[in-house]
Scaffold this motif. Structure first.
Motif, PDB file in Angstrom:
ATOM      1  N   LEU A  61      45.158   6.046  64.936  1.00 29.48           N
ATOM      2  CA  LEU A  61      44.834   7.488  64.562  1.00 29.48           C
ATOM      3  C   LEU A  61      46.186   7.881  63.848  1.00 29.48           C
ATOM      4  O   LEU A  61      47.486   7.415  64.359  1.00 29.48           O
ATOM      5  CB  LEU A  61      44.405   8.091  65.539  1.00 29.48           C
ATOM      6  CG  LEU A  61      43.169   7.746  66.421  1.00 29.48           C
ATOM      7  CD1 LEU A  61      43.080   8.714  67.631  1.00 29.48           C
ATOM      8  CD2 LEU A  61      42.211   8.117  65.421  1.00 29.48           C
ATOM      9  N   GLY A  62      46.097   8.655  62.837  1.00 33.19           N
ATOM     10  CA  GLY A  62      47.214   9.340  62.231  1.00 33.19           C
ATOM     11  C   GLY A  62      47.777  10.259  63.149  1.00 33.19           C
ATOM     12  O   GLY A  62      47.360  11.059  63.914  1.00 33.19           O
ATOM     13  N   MET A  63      48.914  10.654  62.705  1.00 39.18           N
ATOM     14  CA  MET A  63      49.739  11.745  63.420  1.00 39.18           C
ATOM     15  C   MET A  63      49.064  13.358  62.905  1.00 39.18           C
ATOM     16  O   MET A  63      49.238  14.000  63.906  1.00 39.18           O
ATOM     17  CB  MET A  63      51.232  11.875  62.945  1.00 39.18           C
ATOM     18  CG  MET A  63      51.858  10.610  63.472  1.00 39.18           C
ATOM     19  SD  MET A  63      51.909  10.164  65.034  1.00 39.18           S
ATOM     20  CE  MET A  63      53.108  11.169  65.883  1.00 39.18           C
ATOM     21  N   GLU A  64      48.539  13.308  61.780  1.00 42.47           N
ATOM     22  CA  GLU A  64      47.890  14.553  61.585  1.00 42.47           C
ATOM     23  C   GLU A  64      46.628  14.997  62.198  1.00 42.47           C
ATOM     24  O   GLU A  64      46.152  16.059  62.318  1.00 42.47           O
ATOM     25  CB  GLU A  64      47.586  14.660  60.059  1.00 42.47           C
ATOM     26  CG  GLU A  64      46.733  13.496  59.514  1.00 42.47           C
ATOM     27  CD  GLU A  64      47.568  12.591  59.005  1.00 42.47           C
ATOM     28  OE1 GLU A  64      46.879  11.462  58.867  1.00 42.47           O
ATOM     29  OE2 GLU A  64      48.799  12.433  59.074  1.00 42.47           O
ATOM     30  N   SER A  65      45.982  14.093  62.898  1.00 42.42           N
ATOM     31  CA  SER A  65      44.827  14.307  63.785  1.00 42.42           C
ATOM     32  C   SER A  65      45.208  14.813  65.106  1.00 42.42           C
ATOM     33  O   SER A  65      46.207  14.662  65.577  1.00 42.42           O
ATOM     34  CB  SER A  65      44.106  12.972  63.965  1.00 42.42           C
ATOM     35  OG  SER A  65      44.898  12.001  64.910  1.00 42.42           O
ATOM     36  N   LYS A  66      44.329  15.744  65.313  1.00 45.51           N
ATOM     37  CA  LYS A  66      44.281  16.546  66.656  1.00 45.51           C
ATOM     38  C   LYS A  66      44.090  15.650  67.889  1.00 45.51           C
ATOM     39  O   LYS A  66      43.404  14.704  68.043  1.00 45.51           O
ATOM     40  CB  LYS A  66      43.650  17.833  66.818  1.00 45.51           C
ATOM     41  CG  LYS A  66      44.142  18.674  65.500  1.00 45.51           C
ATOM     42  CD  LYS A  66      43.294  19.934  65.712  1.00 45.51           C
ATOM     43  CE  LYS A  66      43.509  20.906  64.737  1.00 45.51           C
ATOM     44  NZ  LYS A  66      42.644  22.086  64.345  1.00 45.51           N
ATOM     45  N   PRO A  67      44.799  16.112  69.028  1.00 43.78           N
ATOM     46  CA  PRO A  67      44.576  15.304  70.392  1.00 43.78           C
ATOM     47  C   PRO A  67      43.115  15.748  71.004  1.00 43.78           C
ATOM     48  O   PRO A  67      42.537  16.768  70.392  1.00 43.78           O
ATOM     49  CB  PRO A  67      45.685  15.828  71.192  1.00 43.78           C
ATOM     50  CG  PRO A  67      46.449  16.575  70.665  1.00 43.78           C
ATOM     51  CD  PRO A  67      46.075  16.956  69.316  1.00 43.78           C
ATOM     52  N   GLU A  68      42.433  14.813  71.358  1.00 43.44           N
ATOM     53  CA  GLU A  68      41.135  14.972  71.772  1.00 43.44           C
ATOM     54  C   GLU A  68      40.896  16.119  72.680  1.00 43.44           C
ATOM     55  O   GLU A  68      39.906  17.088  72.525  1.00 43.44           O
ATOM     56  CB  GLU A  68      40.500  13.803  72.897  1.00 43.44           C
ATOM     57  CG  GLU A  68      39.204  13.670  73.209  1.00 43.44           C
ATOM     58  CD  GLU A  68      38.944  12.335  73.990  1.00 43.44           C
ATOM     59  OE1 GLU A  68      37.705  12.621  74.305  1.00 43.44           O
ATOM     60  OE2 GLU A  68      39.649  11.633  74.161  1.00 43.44           O
ATOM     61  N   GLN A  70      42.593  19.202  72.753  1.00 40.89           N
ATOM     62  CA  GLN A  70      42.521  20.247  71.503  1.00 40.89           C
ATOM     63  C   GLN A  70      41.277  20.299  70.881  1.00 40.89           C
ATOM     64  O   GLN A  70      40.483  21.550  70.715  1.00 40.89           O
ATOM     65  CB  GLN A  70      43.751  20.138  70.951  1.00 40.89           C
ATOM     66  CG  GLN A  70      43.963  21.420  70.080  1.00 40.89           C
ATOM     67  CD  GLN A  70      45.352  21.269  69.156  1.00 40.89           C
ATOM     68  OE1 GLN A  70      46.122  20.248  69.178  1.00 40.89           O
ATOM     69  NE2 GLN A  70      45.672  22.547  68.513  1.00 40.89           N
ATOM     70  N   ARG A  71      40.862  19.026  70.448  1.00 45.02           N
ATOM     71  CA  ARG A  71      39.369  19.242  69.506  1.00 45.02           C
ATOM     72  C   ARG A  71      38.275  19.622  70.407  1.00 45.02           C
ATOM     73  O   ARG A  71      37.586  20.438  69.920  1.00 45.02           O
ATOM     74  CB  ARG A  71      39.086  17.729  69.318  1.00 45.02           C
ATOM     75  CG  ARG A  71      39.924  17.359  67.786  1.00 45.02           C
ATOM     76  CD  ARG A  71      39.422  16.011  67.325  1.00 45.02           C
ATOM     77  NE  ARG A  71      40.285  15.059  68.160  1.00 45.02           N
ATOM     78  CZ  ARG A  71      39.860  14.047  68.478  1.00 45.02           C
ATOM     79  NH1 ARG A  71      38.670  13.249  68.046  1.00 45.02           N
ATOM     80  NH2 ARG A  71      40.789  12.941  69.135  1.00 45.02           N
ATOM     81  N   VAL A  72      38.181  19.446  71.635  1.00 35.35           N
ATOM     82  CA  VAL A  72      37.361  19.601  72.677  1.00 35.35           C
ATOM     83  C   VAL A  72      37.286  21.159  72.842  1.00 35.35           C
ATOM     84  O   VAL A  72      36.332  21.915  72.867  1.00 35.35           O
ATOM     85  CB  VAL A  72      37.292  18.969  74.061  1.00 35.35           C
ATOM     86  CG1 VAL A  72      36.242  19.496  74.992  1.00 35.35           C
ATOM     87  CG2 VAL A  72      36.996  17.453  73.732  1.00 35.35           C
ATOM     88  N   LEU A  73      38.451  21.734  73.177  1.00 32.10           N
ATOM     89  CA  LEU A  73      38.762  22.949  73.533  1.00 32.10           C
ATOM     90  C   LEU A  73      38.292  23.973  72.240  1.00 32.10           C
ATOM     91  O   LEU A  73      37.763  24.941  72.319  1.00 32.10           O
ATOM     92  CB  LEU A  73      40.112  23.279  73.877  1.00 32.10           C
ATOM     93  CG  LEU A  73      40.509  22.879  75.375  1.00 32.10           C
ATOM     94  CD1 LEU A  73      42.018  23.090  75.487  1.00 32.10           C
ATOM     95  CD2 LEU A  73      39.661  23.527  76.379  1.00 32.10           C
ATOM     96  N   GLU A  74      38.695  23.632  70.979  1.00 37.72           N
ATOM     97  CA  GLU A  74      38.197  24.346  69.756  1.00 37.72           C
ATOM     98  C   GLU A  74      36.662  24.398  69.531  1.00 37.72           C
ATOM     99  O   GLU A  74      36.037  25.320  69.263  1.00 37.72           O
ATOM    100  CB  GLU A  74      39.214  23.695  68.683  1.00 37.72           C
ATOM    101  CG  GLU A  74      40.480  23.988  68.505  1.00 37.72           C
ATOM    102  CD  GLU A  74      41.151  23.270  67.371  1.00 37.72           C
ATOM    103  OE1 GLU A  74      40.581  22.649  66.393  1.00 37.72           O
ATOM    104  OE2 GLU A  74      42.495  23.599  67.300  1.00 37.72           O
ATOM    105  N   HIS A  75      36.210  23.200  69.977  1.00 38.88           N
ATOM    106  CA  HIS A  75      34.881  22.982  69.786  1.00 38.88           C
ATOM    107  C   HIS A  75      34.021  23.920  70.656  1.00 38.88           C
ATOM    108  O   HIS A  75      33.107  24.717  70.429  1.00 38.88           O
ATOM    109  CB  HIS A  75      34.231  21.523  69.937  1.00 38.88           C
ATOM    110  CG  HIS A  75      32.773  21.131  69.905  1.00 38.88           C
ATOM    111  ND1 HIS A  75      32.304  21.405  68.668  1.00 38.88           N
ATOM    112  CD2 HIS A  75      31.844  20.991  70.678  1.00 38.88           C
ATOM    113  CE1 HIS A  75      30.870  21.126  68.558  1.00 38.88           C
ATOM    114  NE2 HIS A  75      30.671  20.770  70.087  1.00 38.88           N
TER     115      HIS A  75
END
Length: 146
Positions: A61-68, A70-75
């Motif tokens: 995974l690239g550095m520009e992708s968000k941690p899991e 953070q993605r779950v919380l935003e969702h």
């Protein structure tokens, strides 16, 4: 020159740039210093972040992708906002005509009360006193009848 040769014999690793400390002469009374810990690297959050970065690197995974997380919380936040908007729209739609009419009447009554208060504020003082006298006389008259 003889001391120099003795030191070289004790230190067979000549490629090492660091010098050996003086306290290795085997005196058991001396306290040997320990290497200090870096408080940043010792912190749990730093270790977790480092572990997560290593895992992301292994996965590719690239550095520009968000941690899991953070993605779950935003969702979740996004879904919650969508649900809240839908509930508000449904609440507006579910208001029956009777409730709408009651709301309109309530607003009209509030406006009339405000206008009446404004008129009373501008009325001369003797009219206000006269109304107060009428109220007290009707109250005392009602009390006598009871």
């Amino acid at each position: 020159a003889s001391m120099y040769t003795e030191i070289q014999r004790e230190q067979p690793d000549s490629g090492n740039i660091l010098t050996h400390p003086d306290y290795t002469d085997g005196n058991p009374d001396l306290i040997k210093p320990k290497k200090l810990l870096n408080p940043v690297k010792a912190s749990k959050s730093h270790q977790e972040l480092h572990r997560e970065l290593l895992m992301n690197h292994k996965r590719g995974l690239g550095m520009e992708s968000k941690p899991e997380l953070q993605r779950v919380l935003e969702h979740r936040r996004r879904n919650q906002l969508i649900r809240q908007k839908k509930e508000e729209e449904e609440a507006k739609k579910l208001q029956c005509p009777f409730e709408k009419e009651l709301l309109k009447r309530h607003q009209r009554l509030d406006q009339l009360e405000k206008e009446q208060e404004k008129r009373e504020d501008h009325a001369p003082e003797f009219i206000k006193v006269k109304e107060n006298l009428r109220r007290t006389s009707t109250v005392t008259g009602d009390e006598k009848a009871a």
